[in-house]
Design an enzyme around this catalytic site. Sequence first.
Site, PDB file in Angstrom:
ATOM      1  N   ASP A  92       0.863  -1.168   0.000  1.00  0.00           N
ATOM      2  CA  ASP A  92       0.000   0.000   0.000  1.00  0.00           C
ATOM      3  C   ASP A  92       0.909   1.230   0.000  1.00  0.00           C
ATOM      4  O   ASP A  92       1.771   1.371   0.875  1.00  0.00           O
ATOM      5  CB  ASP A  92      -0.835  -0.025   1.286  1.00  0.00           C
ATOM      6  CG  ASP A  92      -2.210   0.562   1.110  1.00  0.00           C
ATOM      7  OD1 ASP A  92      -2.293   1.656   0.545  1.00  0.00           O
ATOM      8  OD2 ASP A  92      -3.182  -0.074   1.561  1.00  0.00           O
ATOM      9  N   ASP A 194      -3.117   4.675  -2.318  1.00  0.00           N
ATOM     10  CA  ASP A 194      -4.158   5.249  -1.465  1.00  0.00           C
ATOM     11  C   ASP A 194      -4.676   6.574  -2.039  1.00  0.00           C
ATOM     12  O   ASP A 194      -3.874   7.415  -2.472  1.00  0.00           O
ATOM     13  CB  ASP A 194      -3.513   5.494  -0.081  1.00  0.00           C
ATOM     14  CG  ASP A 194      -4.510   5.723   1.013  1.00  0.00           C
ATOM     15  OD1 ASP A 194      -5.344   4.847   1.261  1.00  0.00           O
ATOM     16  OD2 ASP A 194      -4.452   6.811   1.631  1.00  0.00           O
ATOM     17  N   GLU A 258      -6.687   3.473  -5.606  1.00  0.00           N
ATOM     18  CA  GLU A 258      -7.939   3.681  -4.871  1.00  0.00           C
ATOM     19  C   GLU A 258      -8.560   4.929  -5.490  1.00  0.00           C
ATOM     20  O   GLU A 258      -8.030   6.030  -5.330  1.00  0.00           O
ATOM     21  CB  GLU A 258      -7.698   3.889  -3.375  1.00  0.00           C
ATOM     22  CG  GLU A 258      -9.014   3.919  -2.623  1.00  0.00           C
ATOM     23  CD  GLU A 258      -8.935   4.521  -1.215  1.00  0.00           C
ATOM     24  OE1 GLU A 258      -9.871   4.313  -0.439  1.00  0.00           O
ATOM     25  OE2 GLU A 258      -7.950   5.221  -0.903  1.00  0.00           O
ATOM     26  N   HIS A 318     -11.088  -2.800   3.880  1.00  0.00           N
ATOM     27  CA  HIS A 318     -10.965  -2.424   5.289  1.00  0.00           C
ATOM     28  C   HIS A 318     -11.725  -1.137   5.618  1.00  0.00           C
ATOM     29  O   HIS A 318     -11.729  -0.709   6.769  1.00  0.00           O
ATOM     30  CB  HIS A 318      -9.487  -2.258   5.631  1.00  0.00           C
ATOM     31  CG  HIS A 318      -8.856  -1.143   4.859  1.00  0.00           C
ATOM     32  ND1 HIS A 318      -8.685  -1.186   3.487  1.00  0.00           N
ATOM     33  CD2 HIS A 318      -8.399   0.068   5.242  1.00  0.00           C
ATOM     34  CE1 HIS A 318      -8.153  -0.057   3.082  1.00  0.00           C
ATOM     35  NE2 HIS A 318      -7.958   0.720   4.126  1.00  0.00           N
ATOM     36  N   ASP A 319     -12.318  -0.498   4.604  1.00  0.00           N
ATOM     37  CA  ASP A 319     -13.066   0.748   4.841  1.00  0.00           C
ATOM     38  C   ASP A 319     -14.578   0.563   4.695  1.00  0.00           C
ATOM     39  O   ASP A 319     -15.350   1.402   5.154  1.00  0.00           O
ATOM     40  CB  ASP A 319     -12.656   1.821   3.816  1.00  0.00           C
ATOM     41  CG  ASP A 319     -11.219   2.281   3.978  1.00  0.00           C
ATOM     42  OD1 ASP A 319     -10.727   2.288   5.122  1.00  0.00           O
ATOM     43  OD2 ASP A 319     -10.606   2.634   2.965  1.00  0.00           O
TER      44      ASP A 319
END
Length: 531
Positions: A92, A194, A258, A318-319
């Site tokens: 990430d 990200d 993302e 994870h969000d």
Amino acid sequence: MSGVLYQIYPRSFADSNGDGNGDIQGIIDHLDHLEWLGIDGIWLSPVTVSPNADWGYDVADFCAIQPDLGTMEEFDLLIDCARQRDIRVLLDLVPNHTSDQHPWFLDSRSSLAAQQRDWYVWADARADGAVPNNWVSSFGGPAWTLDPATGQYYLHNHLVEQPDLNWWNEDVRKAFDDILEFWIARGVAGFRIDVCNIIIKDAHLRDNPPATEEDDFEAQLFGQRSVYNGNRPEVHQVIQRWRRLAESHDESRVLIGETPVKIDVLADYYGDGADELHLAFNFPFISSTFDAAMRTIVEETETLLPPGAWPAWTGSNHDMSRFATRWANDDPFKARAAIMMLLSLRGTPVLYQGDEIGLGDTEVAHEDMRDPLGVLYWPAYAGRDAMRTPMQWRDTEGGGFCAPGVSPWLPFGDVKACNVEDQHKDPGSMLVLTRDLISLRRHTPDLRTGQYASVGAPQGIWAWRRGEDVLVALNLGDHDAAFEGFSGQILIGTDRRRDAESFSGSVPIRAWEGLVASLRTKGERCKTLRP
Ligand code: GLC
């Protein structure tokens, strides 16, 4: 790229050393599971040094491992052990911001004349003393915080502890080139980037216009359209730079963005199909309801992406609430149909740890919450802990995540009802279905790389062809139905008793059932196998 990716949230995957936190050694210990499942690559949520204001997404050193997750030696070992199993490791990359503890920011805030002052976005108050502009943080509240020592405001699109970098500054760009090179040299296969759509902001820091009624939910929530603090044209230059860097090595590295944007904007992040992101996460898809609306989103994606571009499909991360809960309402039949869809569309499926066992969200009590958003906004918003609870390996104390007696960093869900070990033994389980779908995909060229084409079907059924040979049909309705016009053989059904069933002209599909079929007759398939 036509393989299957799997997101690991390291702190919640497996604890090898008894501190209640998952760690890198824990991942190494479970590579057999991923190999058995047929995973081609893992994306690790941040493992770099962080004070954990936002659990790793506030990075204080981009080139060192967070001590409670492991060491650089363990990380190197992970790359090696994964490679032995033909699994690649993606990291990430968090380029939009750093931790406020990062040495760059400590220097930047030290004085107006600091060497790295311009590495972050600093601005004076307006003439009337108000904050520099009207931008709001995507975590709520103003996006500006006053630094009393130097008298200017710094920009943070997330927490106050996550100051935004200034991507107009060439030294910042160079510093990130070095970071990418550092990890590429260690053998990583690519990066999930990200919030990559917002890294560069309007050079004049202009106010965002107010939201209108036509705007999406997020704009309504923040009262403004993100015109000047996201999706700026210049972001594409940065992504092109990374793409060139990713391809400057013997083996190209994968860039996955993302990109929480609408589909027409998403398409832009693929550039001309070969010069920006390899894969861009599709948020309209993940946020959709699991019904005809999703078919429309998939069709729109297929239409709008540039030629040569390859979609990415994901149901959980994870969000976001896990798909077993959000799409399937904790109904195992629906979850089975959802995993079949994810693994049968044209594009890269990205599973999130636990998807393979149909793990749903776990409610986390207020006093156990660790996500800063849950802590801040509870009870209006419970934050993201519900999708970050530990992986459920076994029905034992500690759930196979940590040793008995150790208290995990977040509470467990129902390990008895849902765990890897029990599902391993059950040929009818979600886990075995997931493994078999991945294997079918690997061994069926049309399912792996064939074109997507929607097929007309009775209401409630979503059906599509992949290439010449494969038909996928899902009944997303509460009524049993029949699907007409095709003959062939079921390769895998969500009801495994139907595997290998032949059909001619019509095939019944019960409510929330799904099937992947070959449109060749048995004789034809034998001919292809033995030409
Ligand atoms: C991304 C991450 C999220 C994080 C945010 C700020 O959206 O997925 O977990 O909080 O960026 O870095």
